[in-house]
Design an enzyme around this catalytic site. Structure first.
Site, PDB file in Angstrom:
ATOM      1  N   TRP A   1       0.820  -1.210   0.000  1.00 10.68           N
ATOM      2  CA  TRP A   1       0.000   0.000   0.000  1.00 10.68           C
ATOM      3  C   TRP A   1       0.853   1.259   0.000  1.00 10.68           C
ATOM      4  CZ3 TRP A   1      -4.281  -0.533  -2.132  1.00 10.68           C
ATOM      5  CH2 TRP A   1      -5.086  -1.647  -1.920  1.00 10.68           C
TER       6      TRP A   1
ATOM      7  N   ASP B   1      -1.400   6.635   6.609  1.00  8.42           N
ATOM      8  CA  ASP B   1      -2.472   5.795   6.078  1.00  8.42           C
ATOM      9  C   ASP B   1      -2.790   4.751   7.142  1.00  8.42           C
ATOM     10  OD1 ASP B   1      -4.131   3.982   4.833  1.00  8.42           O
ATOM     11  OD2 ASP B   1      -2.775   3.529   3.158  1.00  8.42           O
TER      12      ASP B   1
ATOM     13  N   LYS C   1     -12.431  -1.349   6.336  1.00  5.96           N
ATOM     14  CA  LYS C   1     -11.706  -2.367   7.104  1.00  5.96           C
ATOM     15  C   LYS C   1     -12.225  -2.411   8.548  1.00  5.96           C
ATOM     16  CE  LYS C   1      -9.130  -2.579   3.367  1.00  5.96           C
ATOM     17  NZ  LYS C   1      -8.007  -1.736   3.105  1.00  5.96           N
TER      18      LYS C   1
END
Ligand SMILES: *Cc1c(COP(=O)(O)O)cnc(C)c1O
Length: 369
Positions: A103, A181, A205
């Site tokens: 990511w 993040d 999530k």
């Protein structure tokens, strides 16, 4: 009983939250409307929005110096929105990125399209830690080793690499703003807003359904957007309009609000953190004592949320997934870049789910070992 769902995202929601949403689906609190059918500027939805923001602030102890934004586009849109908004914070238009997994690598690559973006650190190579060989992206670069340009507008990191299962949260003051993040570990543990200047997370999530992106940003970082930045993605404009510059993802905000209220019943972030530690410890202990299964992430940075594991014999992977599904254990397939399995054990999954997974894994080993 519902199966246990170990999906990495979108992921399991607490049954109590789903049942409440179902009960309120056609008539929210006697309004005669579904939340989906309400004006985003009406009194009913304003109440839902305001409570969601207040509960988020309570849960994460967000200081008043920070704005909370409800945005869209997901975490990957932020890979462009962050540089468009923040590169202008300093004259040089620079940003430094820590790459610690799939990511953050994507964040780094996308940001390069917007300015002078450099690597602060990169774990995409093998290394040795405490005499142990660590494969690429199974460790986290120590902050003391980062190369930060003092002229940089910000530094970007990923707190939990959902694919590799690498988590790090021990941030130090860097002298430049830190952007995190936290898509896959927000609300799983406290955040120290003394060292963090901006946090963003796709909701799907740990905070509800897909379609909502949470942004928590120090107000002094607002107002530096480039002229090309879309107004709907300009943090200052979104903040000025209380996230109502355009129609926000109303139903996703409502669901996140239900998640926040549920989290408060679990002892808040501090309470759920204890549960998350217990869940992760139980599972890692099991893996570390096994010769049939293993996790290869460096021990000090193992994720509490996403636990990849390999079978000693990968020929059994397919059989494992089939039998797990039959046993009511869903979505355990690992990401293709890592292989094997991955158990994502977000806030919504109780210890019982991990116990059920371990019991199945023991039984599978007896039958196939
Ligand atoms: C899932 C995830 C993303 C991507 O999120 P989208 O909302 O699909 O763009 C980015 N970063 C992390 C850490 C993630 O877990």
């Amino acid at each position: 009983m519902r199966p246990w769902n170990f999906s990495a995202g979108p992921s399991a929601l607490p049954l109590a939250v789903l049942e409440q949403a179902a009960a309120e689906m056609t008539d929210w609190h006697g309004s005669g409307m579904s939340v989906m059918e309400m004006s985003h500027r009406g009194a009913e939805f304003m109440q839902i929005r305001d409570e969601a923001e207040q509960d988020l602030r309570d849960l994460l102890k967000v200081p008043d110096e920070f704005a909370v934004l409800f945005m869209q586009g997901g975490a990957q849109a932020q890979n462009a929105i962050v540089p468009m908004n923040l590169l202008g914070l300093a004259e040089a238009g620079q940003a430094d990125y820590v790459v610690s997994g799939s990511w953050s690598k994507k964040s780094f690559q996308e940001a390069q399209r917007y300015g002078d973006v450099a690597l602060a650190a990169n774990s995409d190579q093998a290394t040795r830690i405490n005499g142990q060989e660590q494969a690429a992206l199974t460790w986290f670069p120590e902050p003391s080793t980062w190369t930060i340009r003092p002229t940089a507008s910000y530094v970007h990191v990923c707190a939990n690499e959902t694919i590799g299962g690498v988590e790090f949260n021990d941030w130090k003051a860097l002298g430049v703003p830190l952007v995190v993040d936290a898509s896959s570990n927000i609300f799983s543990r406290p955040i120290d807003f003394n060292t963090v200047d901006m946090v963003y997370a796709g909701a799907q999530k740990n905070a509800g359904p897909a379609g909502l992106t949470l942004v928590i940003i120090r107000k002094t970082l607002l107002g530096a957007a480039s002229d090309q930045c879309p107004s709907a993605f300009n943090y200052e404009i979104v903040a000025k309009h209380d996230s109502m510059f355009n129609t926000p993802p109303t139903y996703a905000i409502y669901m996140a609000g239900l998640m926040f209220k549920w989290l408060k019943t679990q002892g808040g972030v501090e309470g759920i953190e204890k549960a998350n530690i217990a869940k992760a410890q139980l599972f890692y202990d099991y893996l570390d004592n096994s010769t049939f299964y293993r996790n290869t992430v460096e021990k000090s940075v193992r994720s509490r949320m996403n636990i990849p594991f390999l079978l000693a014999n990968p020929d059994l992977d397919k059989q494992f997934l089939t039998e797990a599904g039959q046993a009511g254990l869903l979505q355990l397939k690992g990401h293709k870049s890592v292989g094997g399995m991955r158990a994502s054990i977000y806030n919504a999954l109780p210890l019982e789910a991990v116990q059920a997974l371990i019991a199945f894994m023991q039984d599978f080993e007896v039958r196939h070992g």
